[in-house]
Design an enzyme around this catalytic site. Structure first.
Site, PDB file in Angstrom:
ATOM      1  N   ARG A  78       0.767  -1.116   0.013  1.00  0.00           N
ATOM      2  CA  ARG A  78      -0.043   0.020   0.040  1.00  0.00           C
ATOM      3  C   ARG A  78       0.974   1.338   0.059  1.00  0.00           C
ATOM      4  O   ARG A  78       1.731   1.335   0.695  1.00  0.00           O
ATOM      5  CB  ARG A  78      -0.893  -0.075   1.046  1.00  0.00           C
ATOM      6  N   ASP A  79       0.347   2.362  -0.719  1.00  0.00           N
ATOM      7  CA  ASP A  79       1.153   3.457  -0.853  1.00  0.00           C
ATOM      8  C   ASP A  79       0.997   4.232   0.685  1.00  0.00           C
ATOM      9  O   ASP A  79      -0.077   4.365   1.280  1.00  0.00           O
ATOM     10  CB  ASP A  79       0.454   4.479  -1.926  1.00  0.00           C
ATOM     11  N   ILE A  80       1.941   4.723   0.851  1.00  0.00           N
ATOM     12  CA  ILE A  80       2.101   5.279   2.245  1.00  0.00           C
ATOM     13  C   ILE A  80       1.244   6.618   2.302  1.00  0.00           C
ATOM     14  O   ILE A  80       0.923   7.028   3.536  1.00  0.00           O
ATOM     15  CB  ILE A  80       3.359   5.656   2.744  1.00  0.00           C
TER      16      ILE A  80
ATOM     17  N   HIS B 142       7.236   1.534 -10.975  1.00  0.00           N
ATOM     18  CA  HIS B 142       6.325   1.105 -10.158  1.00  0.00           C
ATOM     19  C   HIS B 142       4.825   1.314 -10.979  1.00  0.00           C
ATOM     20  O   HIS B 142       5.079   2.358 -11.407  1.00  0.00           O
ATOM     21  CB  HIS B 142       6.312   1.461  -8.759  1.00  0.00           C
ATOM     22  N   MET B 143       4.070   0.646 -10.776  1.00  0.00           N
ATOM     23  CA  MET B 143       2.534   0.877 -11.180  1.00  0.00           C
ATOM     24  C   MET B 143       1.859   1.242  -9.840  1.00  0.00           C
ATOM     25  O   MET B 143       1.716   0.454  -9.038  1.00  0.00           O
ATOM     26  CB  MET B 143       2.141  -0.518 -12.000  1.00  0.00           C
ATOM     27  N   HIS B 144       0.903   2.501 -10.050  1.00  0.00           N
ATOM     28  CA  HIS B 144       0.094   2.790  -9.226  1.00  0.00           C
ATOM     29  C   HIS B 144      -1.290   2.070  -9.553  1.00  0.00           C
ATOM     30  O   HIS B 144      -1.723   2.044 -10.720  1.00  0.00           O
ATOM     31  CB  HIS B 144      -0.420   4.194  -9.191  1.00  0.00           C
TER      32      HIS B 144
HETATM   33  P1  5GP Z   1       5.769   8.102  -7.967  1.00  0.00           P
HETATM   34  O1  5GP Z   1       5.547   9.891  -7.830  1.00  0.00           O
HETATM   35  O2  5GP Z   1       6.987   8.096  -8.035  1.00  0.00           O
HETATM   36  O3  5GP Z   1       5.223   7.688  -9.205  1.00  0.00           O
HETATM   37  O4  5GP Z   1       5.234   7.805  -6.903  1.00  0.00           O
HETATM   38  C1  5GP Z   1       5.908   7.256  -5.542  1.00  0.00           C
HETATM   39  C2  5GP Z   1       4.631   6.740  -4.509  1.00  0.00           C
HETATM   40  O5  5GP Z   1       5.650   6.135  -3.608  1.00  0.00           O
HETATM   41  C3  5GP Z   1       4.036   7.873  -3.832  1.00  0.00           C
HETATM   42  O6  5GP Z   1       2.574   7.639  -3.929  1.00  0.00           O
HETATM   43  C4  5GP Z   1       4.386   8.014  -2.291  1.00  0.00           C
HETATM   44  O7  5GP Z   1       3.366   8.256  -1.552  1.00  0.00           O
HETATM   45  C5  5GP Z   1       5.069   6.375  -2.238  1.00  0.00           C
HETATM   46  N1  5GP Z   1       5.836   6.195  -1.259  1.00  0.00           N
HETATM   47  C6  5GP Z   1       7.189   7.009  -1.105  1.00  0.00           C
HETATM   48  N2  5GP Z   1       7.921   6.322  -0.145  1.00  0.00           N
HETATM   49  C7  5GP Z   1       7.229   5.496   0.262  1.00  0.00           C
HETATM   50  C8  5GP Z   1       7.384   4.414   1.423  1.00  0.00           C
HETATM   51  O8  5GP Z   1       8.276   4.644   2.106  1.00  0.00           O
HETATM   52  N3  5GP Z   1       6.545   3.586   1.620  1.00  0.00           N
HETATM   53  C9  5GP Z   1       5.384   3.322   0.795  1.00  0.00           C
HETATM   54  N4  5GP Z   1       4.441   2.487   1.041  1.00  0.00           N
HETATM   55  N5  5GP Z   1       4.941   4.315  -0.126  1.00  0.00           N
HETATM   56  C10 5GP Z   1       6.132   5.189  -0.303  1.00  0.00           C
END
Ligand code: 5GP
Length: 119
Positions: free
Chosen positions: A30-32, A101-103
């Site tokens: 899960r996203d934090i 990563h894929m959201h």
């Molecule tokens: P990006 O902007 O690179 O596509 O998305 C990165 C995502 O990683 C963000 O939605 C952010 O909330 C999530 N994220 C960053 N650090 C962590 C972490 O330490 N743990 C988790 N579970 N999610 C993280």
């Protein structure tokens, strides 16, 4: 060699996460900072920094992102209504963590797809 991010530590379980799935190729947690009621990140175990770095040898892991997204969406109960899958790439794509990563985002209706939005 690309520099590791926090996601490699999560994959190796060196730091905690709310992990939902892991196999030989991908890990999902899960996203934090969730942007939707369901916000899950699905990540290749091997470090591929961005979508601009994918190679044919990554195709199995990249395909797995989609089959795991389908499975997790079904488990989260959002498969019928639908969801959005997003891969951000580098600065203009607003990528923050340089481990591809894929959201998986769902549980509510999204707005229209953003084409261009100034800061
Ligand atoms: P990006 O902007 O690179 O596509 O998305 C990165 C995502 O990683 C963000 O939605 C952010 O909330 C999530 N994220 C960053 N650090 C962590 C972490 O330490 N743990 C988790 N579970 N999610 C993280």
């Amino acid at each position: 060699m690309a520099e590791e991010t926090i996601f490699s530590k999560i994959i190796r379980k060196e730091i905690p996460s709310d992990m939902l799935y892991q196999d030989d190729l991908v890990t999902a947690f899960r996203d934090i900072n969730p942007a939707m009621p369901t916000h899950i990140l699905i990540v290749p175990n091997d470090l591929i920094p961005t979508a601009a770095d994918v190679e044919p040898e990554h195709e199995l892991a990249l395909g797995r992102l989609f089959t795991v997204a389908r499975k997790l969406a079904e488990e989260a109960g959002i498969a019928e209504d639908g969801y959005r899958l997003i891969v951000n790439c580098k600065e203009h794509g607003r990528q923050d963590v340089f481990h591809l990563h894929m959201h998986l985002l769902g549980g509510a209706k999204h707005g229209p797809m953003l084409i261009k939005k100034p800061d």
